[in-house]
Write an enzyme that holds these catalytic residues in place. Structure first.
Site, PDB file in Angstrom:
ATOM      1  N   HIS A  39      49.129  61.929  58.174  1.00 22.32           N
ATOM      2  CA  HIS A  39      49.321  62.810  57.032  1.00 22.32           C
ATOM      3  C   HIS A  39      47.997  63.496  56.717  1.00 22.32           C
ATOM      4  CE1 HIS A  39      52.981  60.146  55.896  1.00 22.32           C
ATOM      5  NE2 HIS A  39      53.344  61.189  56.614  1.00 22.32           N
ATOM      6  N   HIS A  74      52.825  55.657  62.312  1.00 17.24           N
ATOM      7  CA  HIS A  74      53.699  55.009  61.330  1.00 17.24           C
ATOM      8  C   HIS A  74      54.800  54.177  61.983  1.00 17.24           C
ATOM      9  CE1 HIS A  74      52.101  58.652  59.225  1.00 17.24           C
ATOM     10  NE2 HIS A  74      51.867  57.753  58.301  1.00 17.24           N
ATOM     11  N   HIS A 124      59.972  56.524  52.861  1.00 18.93           N
ATOM     12  CA  HIS A 124      58.729  56.743  53.610  1.00 18.93           C
ATOM     13  C   HIS A 124      58.970  56.424  55.074  1.00 18.93           C
ATOM     14  CE1 HIS A 124      54.629  56.007  55.098  1.00 18.93           C
ATOM     15  NE2 HIS A 124      54.222  56.780  54.124  1.00 18.93           N
ATOM     16  N   GLU A 126      57.270  54.969  57.388  1.00 16.64           N
ATOM     17  CA  GLU A 126      57.001  53.587  57.813  1.00 16.64           C
ATOM     18  C   GLU A 126      58.102  52.649  57.340  1.00 16.64           C
ATOM     19  OE1 GLU A 126      54.031  49.882  56.812  1.00 16.64           O
ATOM     20  OE2 GLU A 126      53.147  51.886  56.769  1.00 16.64           O
ATOM     21  N   SER A 218      50.007  61.797  51.864  1.00 15.52           N
ATOM     22  CA  SER A 218      49.480  60.517  52.347  1.00 15.52           C
ATOM     23  C   SER A 218      49.655  59.453  51.275  1.00 15.52           C
ATOM     24  CB  SER A 218      47.997  60.664  52.697  1.00 15.52           C
ATOM     25  OG  SER A 218      47.373  59.396  52.830  1.00 15.52           O
ATOM     26  N   ASN A 220      48.651  56.278  51.088  1.00 11.01           N
ATOM     27  CA  ASN A 220      47.478  55.488  50.702  1.00 11.01           C
ATOM     28  C   ASN A 220      46.490  56.330  49.896  1.00 11.01           C
ATOM     29  OD1 ASN A 220      44.908  56.145  52.566  1.00 11.01           O
ATOM     30  ND2 ASN A 220      46.751  56.375  53.806  1.00 11.01           N
TER      31      ASN A 220
END
Length: 286
Positions: A39, A74, A124, A126, A218, A220
């Site tokens: 990302h 991911h 998401h 992931e 993103s 995180n």
């Protein structure tokens, strides 16, 4: 203006490994990236220039036209992997090993008879890769979403980029609302995420304003911004130095700098340099 960098910031080893793998692809024009490799808009632009095709993360149900398909950091589910291979595609796998660890933990809990709760962001990429291999599961994004579950055994894992404090709140809520169940929690938050978050905690002890560098989508990076604001600090999320507005820093003599795990080193340096050139007004405060 003085800039204090977090002790840990920027690109993690999983993203660096994925970029190295990309550099070794001989025929980009024959390769479709199955979602966003990372990302990061700068990296995505470079991949486009190299000739790679990209399948949007929300449009991956079809079969890519190219003979090669690159799996992003991911990851994807085993079911998706089998679907692509059955269609004759050659897979180039850049899945982060710490994401693979989350998949394995979820499957092991399910095999042990646990109903799996995934702490993470619903939808998401992931999280989708994790839950597609589970026959039954729930995804919870905060403690308020936790309920009493009609299962004797519950297993809890987390999306790899989940903040530790959030995971602890959700885990505690599961235990509180399910006293009847045998509950097992497996800590699957990746070490780079923990180190970024802990370094930010230390940084917030020194500054009252922070610039966070990373892609707009993103997860995180968004969590780093949220941590700043939850601590009462001013925080600005930028993708590059071009996003900075000197007016933001009126009254600020010292600013913190951190970055998400898919942010390029050169982008961080450019932002740092731009911040250093911001002139401090006479009445500036830290």
């Amino acid at each position: 203006m003085r800039v204090i960098r977090a002790e840990v910031l920027g690109m993690c080893f999983g993203v660096r490994d994925a970029l190295r793998a990309i550099a070794n692809v001989e025929h980009p024009e024959r390769t479709t990236i199955h979602g966003q490799l990372v990302h990061n808009p700068v990296v995505l632009g470079e991949l486009d220039d190299m000739g790679f095709r990209t399948k949007d993360e929300h449009e991956r149900d079809g079969v890519p036209d190219t003979p090669d398909v690159l799996i992003t950091a991911h990851g994807i589910s085993d079911r998706e992997r089998s679907r692509l291979e059955s269609a004759g595609k050659r897979l180039i796998d850049t899945t982060c090993p710490l994401v693979t660890r989350v998949h394995q933990a979820a499957q092991k809990l399910a095999e042990g008879g646990h109903h799996v709760l995934v702490i993470g962001k619903p939808g998401h990429v992931e999280v989708r890769g994790i839950v597609e291999d589970l026959d039954a599961y729930d995804v919870v994004s905060d403690a308020a979403a936790v309920r009493t579950y009609p299962y004797p055994k519950i297993g809890i894992i987390a999306q790899s980029t989940t903040p530790e404090a959030l995971a602890a709140q959700i885990r505690d809520a599961v235990f509180e609302r399910n006293p009847h169940a045998d509950i097992r929690y497996v800590d699957t938050i990746c070490l780079p995420t923990k180190e970024h978050q802990r370094a930010l905690d230390r940084l917030l002890g020194q500054v009252r304003a922070v610039v966070v560098v990373g892609g707009r989508n993103s997860n995180n990076t968004k969590e780093l911004v949220r941590k700043c604001r939850d601590a009462g600090a001013r925080a600005w999320h930028v993708e590059s130095a071009q996003d900075l507005d000197p007016a933001w820093f009126d009254g600020v003599s010292c600013v913190g700098l951190t970055a998400g795990t898919s942010t390029l080193d050169e982008t961080i340096e450019e932002v740092h340099s731009a911040l250093s050139r911001v002139r401090m007004p006479a009445a500036a405060v830290g």
